[in-house]
Write a protein that holds these residues in place. Sequence first.
Motif, PDB file in Angstrom:
ATOM      1  N   ARG A 153      -0.632   2.391   6.473  1.00  0.00           N
ATOM      2  CA  ARG A 153      -0.808   2.219   5.031  1.00  0.00           C
ATOM      3  C   ARG A 153      -2.072   1.423   4.723  1.00  0.00           C
ATOM      4  O   ARG A 153      -2.751   1.694   3.727  1.00  0.00           O
ATOM      5  CB  ARG A 153       0.427   1.553   4.433  1.00  0.00           C
ATOM      6  CG  ARG A 153       1.652   2.455   4.438  1.00  0.00           C
ATOM      7  CD  ARG A 153       2.863   1.777   3.843  1.00  0.00           C
ATOM      8  NE  ARG A 153       3.981   2.697   3.732  1.00  0.00           N
ATOM      9  CZ  ARG A 153       5.187   2.370   3.321  1.00  0.00           C
ATOM     10  NH1 ARG A 153       5.440   1.117   2.962  1.00  0.00           N
ATOM     11  NH2 ARG A 153       6.144   3.276   3.244  1.00  0.00           N
ATOM     12  N   ARG A 154      -2.372   0.437   5.555  1.00  0.00           N
ATOM     13  CA  ARG A 154      -3.611  -0.321   5.338  1.00  0.00           C
ATOM     14  C   ARG A 154      -4.824   0.592   5.482  1.00  0.00           C
ATOM     15  O   ARG A 154      -5.778   0.518   4.688  1.00  0.00           O
ATOM     16  CB  ARG A 154      -3.701  -1.487   6.332  1.00  0.00           C
ATOM     17  CG  ARG A 154      -2.661  -2.567   6.119  1.00  0.00           C
ATOM     18  CD  ARG A 154      -3.040  -3.845   6.860  1.00  0.00           C
ATOM     19  NE  ARG A 154      -3.173  -3.651   8.301  1.00  0.00           N
ATOM     20  CZ  ARG A 154      -2.173  -3.746   9.158  1.00  0.00           C
ATOM     21  NH1 ARG A 154      -0.944  -3.999   8.718  1.00  0.00           N
ATOM     22  NH2 ARG A 154      -2.373  -3.587  10.459  1.00  0.00           N
ATOM     23  N   GLN A 204     -11.134  -3.677   1.092  1.00  0.00           N
ATOM     24  CA  GLN A 204     -10.696  -4.445   2.254  1.00  0.00           C
ATOM     25  C   GLN A 204      -9.176  -4.327   2.357  1.00  0.00           C
ATOM     26  O   GLN A 204      -8.481  -4.338   1.341  1.00  0.00           O
ATOM     27  CB  GLN A 204     -11.097  -5.916   2.083  1.00  0.00           C
ATOM     28  CG  GLN A 204     -10.840  -6.799   3.282  1.00  0.00           C
ATOM     29  CD  GLN A 204     -11.316  -8.236   3.046  1.00  0.00           C
ATOM     30  OE1 GLN A 204     -11.794  -8.562   1.962  1.00  0.00           O
ATOM     31  NE2 GLN A 204     -11.185  -9.080   4.038  1.00  0.00           N
ATOM     32  N   SER A 205      -8.658  -4.182   3.581  1.00  0.00           N
ATOM     33  CA  SER A 205      -7.203  -4.154   3.771  1.00  0.00           C
ATOM     34  C   SER A 205      -6.835  -5.122   4.883  1.00  0.00           C
ATOM     35  O   SER A 205      -7.546  -5.231   5.891  1.00  0.00           O
ATOM     36  CB  SER A 205      -6.712  -2.745   4.100  1.00  0.00           C
ATOM     37  OG  SER A 205      -7.230  -2.294   5.334  1.00  0.00           O
ATOM     38  N   ALA A 218      -5.152   2.820   2.412  1.00  0.00           N
ATOM     39  CA  ALA A 218      -5.621   2.141   1.211  1.00  0.00           C
ATOM     40  C   ALA A 218      -7.139   2.158   1.121  1.00  0.00           C
ATOM     41  O   ALA A 218      -7.711   2.235   0.024  1.00  0.00           O
ATOM     42  CB  ALA A 218      -5.108   0.700   1.191  1.00  0.00           C
ATOM     43  N   LEU A 219      -7.797   2.103   2.272  1.00  0.00           N
ATOM     44  CA  LEU A 219      -9.260   2.125   2.283  1.00  0.00           C
ATOM     45  C   LEU A 219      -9.810   3.466   1.819  1.00  0.00           C
ATOM     46  O   LEU A 219     -10.966   3.561   1.399  1.00  0.00           O
ATOM     47  CB  LEU A 219      -9.778   1.806   3.688  1.00  0.00           C
ATOM     48  CG  LEU A 219      -9.462   0.400   4.207  1.00  0.00           C
ATOM     49  CD1 LEU A 219      -9.846   0.277   5.669  1.00  0.00           C
ATOM     50  CD2 LEU A 219     -10.197  -0.655   3.374  1.00  0.00           C
ATOM     51  N   ALA A 274      -9.526   0.739  -1.999  1.00  0.00           N
ATOM     52  CA  ALA A 274      -9.580  -0.617  -1.446  1.00  0.00           C
ATOM     53  C   ALA A 274     -10.921  -0.867  -0.761  1.00  0.00           C
ATOM     54  O   ALA A 274     -11.434  -0.004  -0.054  1.00  0.00           O
ATOM     55  CB  ALA A 274      -8.445  -0.833  -0.457  1.00  0.00           C
ATOM     56  N   ALA A 279       0.821  -1.206   0.000  1.00  0.00           N
ATOM     57  CA  ALA A 279       0.000   0.000   0.000  1.00  0.00           C
ATOM     58  C   ALA A 279       0.855   1.256   0.000  1.00  0.00           C
ATOM     59  O   ALA A 279       0.513   2.258   0.623  1.00  0.00           O
ATOM     60  CB  ALA A 279      -0.951   0.005   1.202  1.00  0.00           C
ATOM     61  N   VAL A 316      -6.296  -5.130  -0.387  1.00  0.00           N
ATOM     62  CA  VAL A 316      -4.927  -4.642  -0.297  1.00  0.00           C
ATOM     63  C   VAL A 316      -4.282  -5.167   0.977  1.00  0.00           C
ATOM     64  O   VAL A 316      -4.881  -5.120   2.052  1.00  0.00           O
ATOM     65  CB  VAL A 316      -4.880  -3.101  -0.304  1.00  0.00           C
ATOM     66  CG1 VAL A 316      -3.454  -2.605  -0.115  1.00  0.00           C
ATOM     67  CG2 VAL A 316      -5.456  -2.557  -1.612  1.00  0.00           C
ATOM     68  N   THR A 317      -3.052  -5.681   0.858  1.00  0.00           N
ATOM     69  CA  THR A 317      -2.312  -6.157   2.023  1.00  0.00           C
ATOM     70  C   THR A 317      -1.078  -5.291   2.232  1.00  0.00           C
ATOM     71  O   THR A 317      -0.458  -4.830   1.280  1.00  0.00           O
ATOM     72  CB  THR A 317      -1.876  -7.624   1.862  1.00  0.00           C
ATOM     73  OG1 THR A 317      -0.920  -7.718   0.791  1.00  0.00           O
ATOM     74  CG2 THR A 317      -3.065  -8.516   1.549  1.00  0.00           C
ATOM     75  N   ASP A 318      -0.724  -5.076   3.485  1.00  0.00           N
ATOM     76  CA  ASP A 318       0.485  -4.334   3.828  1.00  0.00           C
ATOM     77  C   ASP A 318       0.816  -4.614   5.288  1.00  0.00           C
ATOM     78  O   ASP A 318      -0.081  -4.883   6.103  1.00  0.00           O
ATOM     79  CB  ASP A 318       0.290  -2.825   3.613  1.00  0.00           C
ATOM     80  CG  ASP A 318       1.623  -2.086   3.508  1.00  0.00           C
ATOM     81  OD1 ASP A 318       2.023  -1.760   2.378  1.00  0.00           O
ATOM     82  OD2 ASP A 318       2.263  -1.849   4.549  1.00  0.00           O
ATOM     83  N   ALA A 367      -4.866   0.638  -6.657  1.00  0.00           N
ATOM     84  CA  ALA A 367      -6.180   0.400  -6.058  1.00  0.00           C
ATOM     85  C   ALA A 367      -7.220   1.338  -6.663  1.00  0.00           C
ATOM     86  O   ALA A 367      -8.323   0.912  -7.045  1.00  0.00           O
ATOM     87  CB  ALA A 367      -6.114   0.579  -4.544  1.00  0.00           C
TER      88      ALA A 367
END
Length: 350
Positions: free
Chosen positions: A210-211, A221-222, A214-215, A219, A182, A203-205, A190
């Motif tokens: 950062r997660r 879902q993170s 991302a939302l 995103a 992210a 999204v993964t981090d 994204a």
Amino acid sequence: MTTPSPATTMRASVLLRENELTVEERAVPQPGPGEVLVRVAAVGICGSDVHYYRHGRIGDFVLDEPLVLGHELSGRIAAVGENVDAARVGERVAVEPQKPCRRCRECLAGRYNLCPRMEFYATPPIDGAFAEYVVIDSEFAHAVPDSMSDEAAALLEPLSVAITTMRKAHVVPGSRVLIAGAGPIGVICAQTARAFGAAEVIVTDLVAERRERALEFGATQSLDPREVDVATAGFDVDAFIDASGAPRAVFDGIKAVRPAGHAVLVGLGNAEMPLPVEHIQNLEISVTGVFRYTDTWPAGIHLVTTGQVDLDALVTGKFDLDHVAEALDSDQDPTGLKSIVYPTSTKDTP
């Protein structure tokens, strides 16, 4: 007819060696036939700039002489070379920072990003855009509307990476997409995935900030990959995009792809890493990489001007030409996204 350049000298931030920058006075480059001279307004910091700054190389590209970094840029045409309409002087543009040979097999096939004789900004030995002026082929100076900020016009370059990624990942309306990482490219991917019609973007981090961010940028879902086993969670995604460069993220992300799905490697990572070959073979997963872009600026301009992608919201740092080192180090702040250098302006910079 060539129009005269508005200045004879300019300031440029020059990388002398690893972790050592200086500001030099240089001659303003002159546009040749078919070229334009651009007075640089804004330049985004890219991970590749940071890599050259800290390590002096990326793969086979080695810093062995002073280099001007920076390749995400916008500006205004200040002069034109022969065979370019003089009416373009004063036009606001986003620069596609590359010069292919136009004659090799790859260029003739439309894959000019893979031209073996490519001259790409800020890739040794070609100077980049942390300078007051640059030259570029006229067709790679893309006109942008006045409604678009200098910052957004500069960030059309990383958006072009994301557009290329979505095309290679075959993202279409309703797609389910998994993105590892992210950082700036992951977040732009994204947004772009949603603009391409993705219904779900996971999204993964490893970093919580950062997660959460991302939302805010597309995103749905993170996740923390240390808490969720991406490879066995049953995501069954249509496309996996790696924007992390982490071997474990790549391996697990490919394992999460459904039969006949796609995996696209974007992040700068190890030169070699393990892959789940049996999974790739048995499920006929298509795995590919991304190396720059071809014909993406028109699409990027459309996505930004229609509000489908917000590039201005990515800007978290502003620096002038005397503070490029601080701009390059700003990636160490996990809450930061994109820093901008203003070679010819002092708008709200240190």
